[in-house]
Scaffold this active site. Structure first.
Site, PDB file in Angstrom:
ATOM      1  N   ILE A   1       0.889  -1.167   0.000  1.00 59.00           N
ATOM      2  CA  ILE A   1       0.000   0.000   0.000  1.00 59.00           C
ATOM      3  C   ILE A   1       0.919   1.206   0.000  1.00 59.00           C
ATOM      4  O   ILE A   1       1.821   1.304   0.842  1.00 59.00           O
ATOM      5  CB  ILE A   1      -0.938   0.061   1.218  1.00 59.00           C
ATOM      6  N   ALA A   2       0.722   2.093  -0.955  1.00 59.55           N
ATOM      7  CA  ALA A   2       1.559   3.291  -1.031  1.00 59.55           C
ATOM      8  C   ALA A   2       0.754   4.456  -1.575  1.00 59.55           C
ATOM      9  O   ALA A   2      -0.027   4.293  -2.514  1.00 59.55           O
ATOM     10  CB  ALA A   2       2.773   3.042  -1.919  1.00 59.55           C
TER      11      ALA A   2
ATOM     12  N   GLU B   1       2.184  -7.405   6.887  1.00 60.86           N
ATOM     13  CA  GLU B   1       3.315  -7.069   7.737  1.00 60.86           C
ATOM     14  C   GLU B   1       3.594  -5.589   7.564  1.00 60.86           C
ATOM     15  O   GLU B   1       3.473  -5.062   6.465  1.00 60.86           O
ATOM     16  CB  GLU B   1       4.581  -7.847   7.348  1.00 60.86           C
TER      17      GLU B   1
ATOM     18  N   ASN C   1       6.599   2.151  11.679  1.00 57.79           N
ATOM     19  CA  ASN C   1       5.651   2.855  10.807  1.00 57.79           C
ATOM     20  C   ASN C   1       4.320   3.075  11.545  1.00 57.79           C
ATOM     21  O   ASN C   1       3.309   2.446  11.251  1.00 57.79           O
ATOM     22  CB  ASN C   1       5.446   2.090   9.504  1.00 57.79           C
TER      23      ASN C   1
ATOM     24  N   TYR D   1      -4.193   0.874   9.915  1.00 59.16           N
ATOM     25  CA  TYR D   1      -4.710  -0.499   9.936  1.00 59.16           C
ATOM     26  C   TYR D   1      -5.550  -0.761  11.184  1.00 59.16           C
ATOM     27  O   TYR D   1      -6.602  -1.409  11.110  1.00 59.16           O
ATOM     28  CB  TYR D   1      -3.562  -1.510   9.827  1.00 59.16           C
TER      29      TYR D   1
END
Length: 146
Positions: free
Chosen positions: A71-72, A105, A110, A117
């Site tokens: 995811i970016a 993961e 982060n 999440y």
């Protein structure tokens, strides 16, 4: 106009640019191409802001589970809710496919991603010691049961 669309081969160059901006160990263009063209388990999406690719996300569908691979969000599009939109879109796809859970993961450091999440119901279920080759940092294993 913001929308989520499937990722296609024609998007790889721009997605690769996002990879390089967001990750210390970016996936190669070839890895991205293989995900789109050759990996039958892969599901990848983009979020568009007008004609610009603001971010992308991907997961593998393995049996009855989704495993988020990437995811970016491009740095210039951060803070606009695109990360939330991508995570929510992956969860919706899991529900559509009647998957039982989704996992990922994330780097222990982060906290922005971990908070994102957690907001969607992912729980810390373990640690992969020294998971990241570039720094030796641990990864937090997170799961969400659907």
């Amino acid at each position: 106009m913001v929308k989520v669309i499937p990722m296609e081969k024609k998007h790889i160059n721009k997605v690769y640019e996002i990879e390089k901006l967001c990750f210390s160990m970016p996936w190669s263009k070839e890895s991205l191409r293989k995900e789109i063209e050759e990996n039958d388990l892969a599901y990848y999406i983009l979020v568009l802001d007008g004609d610009d690719i603001a971010g992308y996300a991907g997961m593998w569908i393995i049996l009855d589970e989704g495993h988020i691979t990437n995811i970016a969000v491009h740095p210039k599009f951060r803070g606009k809710g695109f990360g939330e939109l991508l995570v929510n879109s992956l969860i919706k796809e899991c529900k559509k496919r009647k998957l039982t859970s989704i996992t990922l993961e994330v780097r222990k450091s982060n906290t922005i991603a971990i908070n994102l999440y957690t907001k969607f119901g992912f729980k810390n279920k373990g640690v992969r010691k020294r998971y990241y080759e570039d720094t030796g940092e641990d990864a937090i294993i997170m799961w969400k049961y659907i």
